[in-house]
Design an enzyme around this catalytic site. Structure first.
Site, mmCIF file in Angstrom:
data_model
loop_
_atom_site.group_PDB
_atom_site.id
_atom_site.type_symbol
_atom_site.label_atom_id
_atom_site.label_comp_id
_atom_site.label_asym_id
_atom_site.label_seq_id
_atom_site.Cartn_x
_atom_site.Cartn_y
_atom_site.Cartn_z
ATOM 1 N N GLN A 103 0.837 -1.203 0.000
ATOM 2 C CA GLN A 103 0.000 0.000 0.000
ATOM 3 C C GLN A 103 0.873 1.255 0.000
ATOM 4 O O GLN A 103 1.728 1.429 0.870
ATOM 5 C CB GLN A 103 -0.897 0.018 1.235
ATOM 6 C CG GLN A 103 -1.879 1.192 1.224
ATOM 7 C CD GLN A 103 -2.738 1.249 2.477
ATOM 8 O OE1 GLN A 103 -2.229 1.213 3.580
ATOM 9 N NE2 GLN A 103 -4.038 1.345 2.292
ATOM 10 N N HIS A 171 -3.522 4.336 -0.812
ATOM 11 C CA HIS A 171 -4.270 4.681 0.402
ATOM 12 C C HIS A 171 -4.967 6.019 0.151
ATOM 13 O O HIS A 171 -4.357 7.075 0.264
ATOM 14 C CB HIS A 171 -3.327 4.782 1.597
ATOM 15 C CG HIS A 171 -4.021 4.632 2.913
ATOM 16 N ND1 HIS A 171 -5.387 4.801 3.063
ATOM 17 C CD2 HIS A 171 -3.554 4.296 4.148
ATOM 18 C CE1 HIS A 171 -5.714 4.591 4.324
ATOM 19 N NE2 HIS A 171 -4.625 4.283 5.008
ATOM 20 N N HIS A 174 -9.268 7.350 5.037
ATOM 21 C CA HIS A 174 -8.839 7.622 6.427
ATOM 22 C C HIS A 174 -8.179 8.980 6.639
ATOM 23 O O HIS A 174 -7.475 9.173 7.624
ATOM 24 C CB HIS A 174 -7.898 6.513 6.939
ATOM 25 C CG HIS A 174 -8.543 5.161 6.966
ATOM 26 N ND1 HIS A 174 -7.855 4.004 7.222
ATOM 27 C CD2 HIS A 174 -9.831 4.791 6.771
ATOM 28 C CE1 HIS A 174 -8.682 2.969 7.186
ATOM 29 N NE2 HIS A 174 -9.888 3.426 6.901
ATOM 30 N N TYR A 176 -5.781 10.675 4.758
ATOM 31 C CA TYR A 176 -4.424 10.964 4.277
ATOM 32 C C TYR A 176 -4.498 11.812 3.002
ATOM 33 O O TYR A 176 -5.577 12.268 2.615
ATOM 34 C CB TYR A 176 -3.654 9.654 4.084
ATOM 35 C CG TYR A 176 -3.472 8.909 5.395
ATOM 36 C CD1 TYR A 176 -2.676 9.429 6.410
ATOM 37 C CD2 TYR A 176 -4.125 7.698 5.634
ATOM 38 C CE1 TYR A 176 -2.517 8.762 7.628
ATOM 39 C CE2 TYR A 176 -3.973 7.029 6.846
ATOM 40 C CZ TYR A 176 -3.163 7.565 7.840
ATOM 41 O OH TYR A 176 -3.014 6.906 9.043
HETATM 42 C C1 FMN Z 1 -3.577 -0.505 14.280
HETATM 43 C C2 FMN Z 1 -4.220 -0.307 12.941
HETATM 44 C C3 FMN Z 1 -3.420 -0.027 11.848
HETATM 45 C C4 FMN Z 1 -3.998 0.170 10.593
HETATM 46 N N1 FMN Z 1 -3.200 0.442 9.512
HETATM 47 C C5 FMN Z 1 -3.762 0.657 8.299
HETATM 48 C C6 FMN Z 1 -2.949 0.947 7.173
HETATM 49 O O1 FMN Z 1 -1.719 1.009 7.233
HETATM 50 N N2 FMN Z 1 -3.591 1.161 6.001
HETATM 51 C C7 FMN Z 1 -4.949 1.099 5.863
HETATM 52 O O2 FMN Z 1 -5.466 1.280 4.773
HETATM 53 N N3 FMN Z 1 -5.727 0.787 6.909
HETATM 54 C C8 FMN Z 1 -5.171 0.566 8.114
HETATM 55 N N4 FMN Z 1 -5.969 0.247 9.171
HETATM 56 C C9 FMN Z 1 -7.418 0.078 8.968
HETATM 57 C C10 FMN Z 1 -7.791 -1.353 8.585
HETATM 58 O O3 FMN Z 1 -7.135 -1.760 7.392
HETATM 59 C C11 FMN Z 1 -9.319 -1.461 8.318
HETATM 60 O O4 FMN Z 1 -9.694 -0.439 7.448
HETATM 61 C C12 FMN Z 1 -10.061 -1.399 9.647
HETATM 62 O O5 FMN Z 1 -9.733 -2.547 10.408
HETATM 63 C C13 FMN Z 1 -11.589 -1.322 9.511
HETATM 64 O O6 FMN Z 1 -12.107 -2.147 8.540
HETATM 65 P P1 FMN Z 1 -13.043 -1.514 7.404
HETATM 66 O O7 FMN Z 1 -12.198 -0.519 6.685
HETATM 67 O O8 FMN Z 1 -13.426 -2.696 6.551
HETATM 68 O O9 FMN Z 1 -14.205 -0.885 8.121
HETATM 69 C C14 FMN Z 1 -5.408 0.063 10.433
HETATM 70 C C15 FMN Z 1 -6.203 -0.238 11.544
HETATM 71 C C16 FMN Z 1 -5.624 -0.424 12.782
HETATM 72 C C17 FMN Z 1 -6.518 -0.733 13.941
#
Ligand code: FMN
Length: 294
Positions: A103, A171, A174, A176
């Protein structure tokens, strides 16, 4: 016809024709949270979980703009050989037949102040304190910096292609940088990268087109993680995101991981600390499920 259990059913991606061998997806999780142990590597193999699709956590494409400490970084100016550095991790991730997509990410304004006091963003809207952290006042990316960022995304994708990855996932969720361009709440630019939805989507579309020019989508997967919405007043809406997704699909994005929220409205985190504290299974989880860190 033989019955195949739903989770065991493969998916063929439309543009690249690549096959995800089952429905198990290891979503991106930042390597800062990895429990990688160099003295116990055989217990850290992500591939052993049997997922058909494995993504890394976000890999910043600029070493002065990390998302967090312990990130793997792919910076065009690093002195080491990035293809050789990533090749063993790619090989390990694909060793059980998973499709493997690292990613790519640039955090923009959404980076704790202790890591970056002078972040860049689409404009100068500062992220208010949240998640127990403060964030620096960003300066808007200049046109030259936007061009540099695009070049970095393409370079990183080419490095990963040479290292054996099946593609990359952008990405764009979220909160960014890609989200910072898409969001009308954050993006206050008055040039061709701000204002209308078409303008706010220009950055991500240009990145996709630039990658596709070097790595055609019939052999290299370009995927994107996008928000369904930001869950914040004035941020990206479900209706706008649907339009952007259609544009990206037309531009050559093979599939989407749909998430939601930003640091200011962290819908994707759930109440993680509470869950970790309350679920007895978590004690075992740390021992059994380990992620790779590069
Ligand atoms: C500690 C932690 C680190 C994460 N790191 C990333 C990341 O590097 N990239 C990303 O796209 N999402 C990251 N996420 C989000 C998860 O990939 C995912 O989106 C989240 O568990 C929720 O699921 P959903 O998006 O299907 O609702 C992270 C979540 C947590 C809790």
């Amino acid at each position: 016809m033989a019955h195949i259990a739903p989770l065991a059913q493969p998916i063929t991606l439309k543009l690249s024709g690549k096959v995800i061998k089952n429905r198990l997806y290891r979503t991106p999780l930042s390597e800062y949270a990895s429990s990688y142990d160099e003295d116990n590597v055989e217990n850290c193999e992500l591939a052993d979980g049997g997922a058909g699709l494995i993504c890394t956590g976000n890999i910043p494409i600029h070493r002065d703009n990390l998302e967090n400490y312990n990130n793997a970084v792919l910076d065009i100016n690093n002195p080491w050989d990035p293809v050789e550095a990533f090749r063993p991790a790619v090989k390990a991730a694909k060793s059980r037949g998973a499709l493997f997509l690292p990613q790519l990410q640039f955090p923009g304004r959404q980076v704790p102040e202790f890591l970056n006091v002078n972040p860049k963003s689409s404009s100068s809207e500062q992220l208010p304190p949240c998640l127990n952290k403060t964030y620096g006042k960003p300066s808007p990316l200049t046109k030259a910096e936007i061009e540099d960022l695009k070049r970095r995304y393409v370079w990183a994708a080419e490095v990963l292609a040479k290292a054996g990855a099946d593609g990359i996932i952008l990405h764009a969720s979220h909160g960014y940088i890609m989200q910072q361009f898409l969001s009308p709440l954050i993006n206050k630019r008055t040039d061709e990268y701000g204002g209308s939805l078409e303008n706010r989507a220009r950055f991500i579309l240009e990145v996709v087109n630039a990658i596709k020019e070097k790595l055609p989508s019939d052999r290299f997967v370009i995927a994107a993680k996008l928000n369904c919405q930001d869950f914040i007043e004035g941020g990206t809406s479900f209706a706008e995101q649907c339009v952007v997704i259609k544009w990206l699909e037309d531009a050559g994005v093979d599939f989407f991981d749909i998430s939601g929220g930003t640091y200011a409205s962290p819908a994707w985190r759930g109440n993680i600390m509470k869950e970790l504290a309350e679920r007895p299974s978590q004690k075992e989880r740390g021992r059994c499920v380990r992620s790779t860190s590069f």
